[in-house]
Structures are given as C-alpha cells and as structure tokens.
Design a protein around this motif. Structure first.
Motif, PDB file in Angstrom:
ATOM      1  N   ILE A 182      -8.570  -2.285   4.438  1.00 30.03           N
ATOM      2  CA  ILE A 182      -8.413  -3.236   3.326  1.00 30.03           C
ATOM      3  C   ILE A 182      -7.288  -4.227   3.622  1.00 30.03           C
ATOM      4  O   ILE A 182      -7.412  -5.432   3.362  1.00 30.03           O
ATOM      5  CB  ILE A 182      -8.129  -2.490   2.004  1.00 30.03           C
ATOM      6  CG1 ILE A 182      -9.344  -1.638   1.595  1.00 30.03           C
ATOM      7  CG2 ILE A 182      -7.781  -3.477   0.897  1.00 30.03           C
ATOM      8  CD1 ILE A 182     -10.613  -2.429   1.350  1.00 30.03           C
ATOM      9  N   CYS A 183      -6.185  -3.727   4.193  1.00 35.83           N
ATOM     10  CA  CYS A 183      -5.062  -4.609   4.557  1.00 35.83           C
ATOM     11  C   CYS A 183      -5.500  -5.646   5.588  1.00 35.83           C
ATOM     12  O   CYS A 183      -5.177  -6.837   5.485  1.00 35.83           O
ATOM     13  CB  CYS A 183      -3.905  -3.786   5.117  1.00 35.83           C
ATOM     14  SG  CYS A 183      -3.078  -2.736   3.902  1.00 35.83           S
ATOM     15  N   PHE A 191      -8.947   3.748   5.532  1.00 33.07           N
ATOM     16  CA  PHE A 191      -9.609   2.821   4.607  1.00 33.07           C
ATOM     17  C   PHE A 191      -8.598   1.809   4.063  1.00 33.07           C
ATOM     18  O   PHE A 191      -8.905   0.616   3.939  1.00 33.07           O
ATOM     19  CB  PHE A 191     -10.238   3.591   3.446  1.00 33.07           C
ATOM     20  CG  PHE A 191     -10.877   2.693   2.413  1.00 33.07           C
ATOM     21  CD1 PHE A 191     -12.073   2.029   2.687  1.00 33.07           C
ATOM     22  CD2 PHE A 191     -10.274   2.489   1.173  1.00 33.07           C
ATOM     23  CE1 PHE A 191     -12.662   1.185   1.749  1.00 33.07           C
ATOM     24  CE2 PHE A 191     -10.852   1.643   0.236  1.00 33.07           C
ATOM     25  CZ  PHE A 191     -12.050   0.999   0.519  1.00 33.07           C
ATOM     26  N   GLN A 192      -7.387   2.255   3.767  1.00 38.26           N
ATOM     27  CA  GLN A 192      -6.358   1.348   3.273  1.00 38.26           C
ATOM     28  C   GLN A 192      -5.933   0.340   4.351  1.00 38.26           C
ATOM     29  O   GLN A 192      -5.694  -0.827   4.059  1.00 38.26           O
ATOM     30  CB  GLN A 192      -5.150   2.148   2.780  1.00 38.26           C
ATOM     31  CG  GLN A 192      -5.419   2.909   1.491  1.00 38.26           C
ATOM     32  CD  GLN A 192      -4.246   3.756   1.068  1.00 38.26           C
ATOM     33  OE1 GLN A 192      -3.538   4.350   1.900  1.00 38.26           O
ATOM     34  NE2 GLN A 192      -4.016   3.839  -0.239  1.00 38.26           N
ATOM     35  N   MET A 207       0.830  -1.204   0.000  1.00 42.43           N
ATOM     36  CA  MET A 207       0.000   0.000   0.000  1.00 42.43           C
ATOM     37  C   MET A 207       0.869   1.260   0.000  1.00 42.43           C
ATOM     38  O   MET A 207       0.557   2.237  -0.680  1.00 42.43           O
ATOM     39  CB  MET A 207      -0.934  -0.012   1.214  1.00 42.43           C
ATOM     40  CG  MET A 207      -2.170   0.844   1.066  1.00 42.43           C
ATOM     41  SD  MET A 207      -3.276   0.300  -0.262  1.00 42.43           S
ATOM     42  CE  MET A 207      -4.104  -1.085   0.501  1.00 42.43           C
ATOM     43  N   LEU A 264      -8.579  -6.629   6.159  1.00 39.91           N
ATOM     44  CA  LEU A 264      -9.580  -7.475   5.511  1.00 39.91           C
ATOM     45  C   LEU A 264      -8.900  -8.615   4.749  1.00 39.91           C
ATOM     46  O   LEU A 264      -9.268  -9.784   4.862  1.00 39.91           O
ATOM     47  CB  LEU A 264     -10.423  -6.629   4.563  1.00 39.91           C
ATOM     48  CG  LEU A 264     -11.811  -7.130   4.172  1.00 39.91           C
ATOM     49  CD1 LEU A 264     -12.772  -6.998   5.341  1.00 39.91           C
ATOM     50  CD2 LEU A 264     -12.338  -6.346   2.981  1.00 39.91           C
ATOM     51  N   GLY A 265      -7.883  -8.257   3.975  1.00 39.56           N
ATOM     52  CA  GLY A 265      -7.159  -9.241   3.176  1.00 39.56           C
ATOM     53  C   GLY A 265      -6.394 -10.232   4.023  1.00 39.56           C
ATOM     54  O   GLY A 265      -6.408 -11.448   3.750  1.00 39.56           O
ATOM     55  N   ALA A 302      -9.902  -6.697   9.961  1.00 41.75           N
ATOM     56  CA  ALA A 302      -9.873  -5.284   9.576  1.00 41.75           C
ATOM     57  C   ALA A 302     -10.131  -4.383  10.778  1.00 41.75           C
ATOM     58  O   ALA A 302      -9.381  -3.427  11.036  1.00 41.75           O
ATOM     59  CB  ALA A 302     -10.913  -5.028   8.483  1.00 41.75           C
TER      60      ALA A 302
END
Length: 329
Positions: free
Chosen positions: A233-234, A229-230, A208, A236-237, A311
């Motif tokens: 996402i990190c 938000f990033q 990122m 979440l993944g 997340a």
C-alpha cells in the motif's frame, strides 16, 4: 572490518535493487508500452482533448482500451513487451544504482547503516536522498532508456528490427550525444519524481508504523512491524503521487527521445529533429499546439502502471534485501 560491512551492505542493496526493478518492469511492461504510444503521439487522444489549432491528422490511439485492442490485434501479445530487453538492461542497473546510492546517503545522514534508523530521518532528507539517487541512476543507465522508448513506440511494421539496429542508426545519425538525447529533461523530471517516490514511501511507512502502534495495546517493536500488504500500500501510494505530479515532464522527455527518428505513418506524424529548443520550449509548444491534455497524454496507463510498479518494486526490494542480509550475516 567496517569497510567489509559497507561493501556487503552495498552488494545487498545493489542486488535487491536489480531484482526488484527487473520483476516490476516485466510485470508492468504492457502498461508502459501503452503509455509510451500515447506520449509520442502528436495527434489528440480524443475529441475533448482537441488542440487549440489542428496541426496533425487522424489519431491512432484514442483510449486505453482501444489502444490495448489495437496493439493486440496488430502486433500480438508480444507487442506489449516490445522494448522489454533494453528496458530490463536499463531498469536493473538503474534500480541497483538508485537503491545503493539511496542507502549510502541515508547511512551518511543517519550515521548508521541500520534500516530501522533510516525510517526516522527527516522527511526532507528522504526527499533529497531520493532525488540525488534518482539522478545518479539515470546518468548511469540512460542509453538503455532511450532505446527502450524508441523500440516501444515504433509499432508494426518495425522501423528497427532489434536493439542493435536502433543503436547503430542512432549512433550514425546523432553520434554519442544522440544516445543521451533528452537527458536534461529526464534529470529535471527524475529529481522531483524520485524524491517524491522515496520521500512519500518513507512518510507512508512512518504513518503505517504509527497506525500499528495505535492499534496495539502497547508500543513494543513487534507491534510496529509493517506487513507485506502494508508495504504494498505504501509503494502503491508513493508511485501514484510521484507520477501524477511529474507526468508532463515525462511527456516532454519522451518527445526529446524520439525527435528526428523514423516513424511509420500509421502511428501518426513524425516529430522533426530539433522540434523543441529546450525543455521549457517543449512544454510551451505542446501546451500551445495540443492544449493541457497534450501534457497529460498517457496519464491513465501511466498511473495505472506507476502504482503497482512502485508497490512491486518496494516490496520485492524489502524482501530480497532481508533475505540476502539473513544469508550473508
């Protein structure tokens, strides 16, 4: 002076870890309850998942939506937070220990306590640090994890009224070792799970930062800033990757935790005491009796839960840690 700084850093990590774990656990509790109901159910979850040989009766839960409706109808909304108190007592010290040990290991490996220096660590060190931190946290909080699983799996009518009655019954029936039933498969599961979760999270953060640099016309520190938000996402993944790989080990762990304990017939067959000799035997028996689908029971709610849980945990930790650091320094 250096010792004071290390103590302050440990206090920040422990507090931020406990807060993030508590928030994440409470938000995702309904998905965790559904996941556990599937994992401890010996019967197949649907027709395509029929076992190689029929050994059990009618399935109580056959799909995520059906399970949600049944729990809501039979137990009410509070049924989705069944076992949440022992879960919080488990997850808050767990994440506190996990993040504290993780940061200490990273500090040792990087030779610096600064977070910006940790992100440049070798991916291998991130995976190893995450695995060791997960194992330390598991040993420190395991009895609460056991009680959480038992209370979340029992349904209505209750076999155990509360955490105390479950604790007393387990202690009388199994003694102190009973409070650590399934610890070995849990450690076998948590090492790769925590390693993958933290290792991939750090890897995604590096990617990122690189993406932010590419989008910018220059490479100043401000252009590398990772937004909330990033970070989400990190997290979440990383949560999705870790759970998808390690789910079969989690199924075996849950079976060890509930074997030999009381279970209302409405919720399916009871797993007899010492049904599995060890983790390998558990994997083989589930595969033989329930097929490959047996090792992935509850995978849908598990991943649906693991992604937002990871997340929320990482974002809450990052923000709580930054806030505590700002008021303590």
């Amino acid at each position: 002076m250096e010792e004071t700084g290390q103590l302050k850093r440990a206090l920040i990590d422990a507090t931020a870890g406990a807060v993030s774990g508590g928030i994440s656990r409470t938000v995702t509790s309904p998905l965790d309850v559904i996941k556990i109901r599937f994992q401890v159910q010996l019967e197949p979850t649907n027709q395509w998942a029929s076992p190689r040989r029929v050994v059990h009766g009618t399935s109580k839960y056959t799909g995520m939506l059906q399970a949600t409706k049944d729990i809501l109808r039979e137990e009410g909304l509070k049924g989705f937070w069944r076992g949440n108190v022992p879960a919080l007592l488990m997850v808050m010290p767990y994440t506190a220990i996990q993040f504290t040990v993780l940061q200490q290991l990273k500090t040792f490996a990087a030779g610096s306590s600064k977070t910006e220096d940790h992100i440049n660590l070798s991916p291998y060190l991130s995976y190893i640090s995450g695995a060791l931190a997960g194992c330390a946290a598991t040993v420190g909080s395991y009895p609460f994890d056991l009680l959480r699983t038992i209370l979340a799996s029992q349904g209505e009518p209750k076999v155990y009224r509360n955490m105390r009655s479950a604790f007393v019954d387990i202690f009388r029936a199994r003694g102190v070792p009973g409070l650590y039933a399934g610890l070995t498969p849990t450690l076998v599961e948590i090492a790769p799970y925590a390693g993958l979760q933290f290792g991939t999270y750090d890897t995604f953060k590096r990617w990122m930062k690189a993406w932010n640099r590419l989008r910018s016309s220059n490479s100043s520190q401000g252009d590398e800033f990772i937004s909330s938000f990033q970070l989400f996402i990190c997290g979440l993944g990383s949560g999705t990757c870790a759970k998808a790989v390690c789910h079969p080990l989690d199924v075996v762990k849950k079976r060890f935790q509930i074997e030999g304990l009381q279970r209302h017939p409405r919720y399916g067959a009871r797993l007899e005491a010492r049904a599995y000799k060890n983790m390998y035997d558990g994997l083989c028996r589930i595969l033989l009796e329930e097929g490959w689908a047996g090792l992935y029971k509850g995978i849908v709610p598990s991943i649906v839960k693991a992604a937002p849980a990871g997340a929320v945990t990482f974002v809450a930790y990052e923000y709580t840690s930054d806030w505590l650091e700002s008021i303590l320094t």
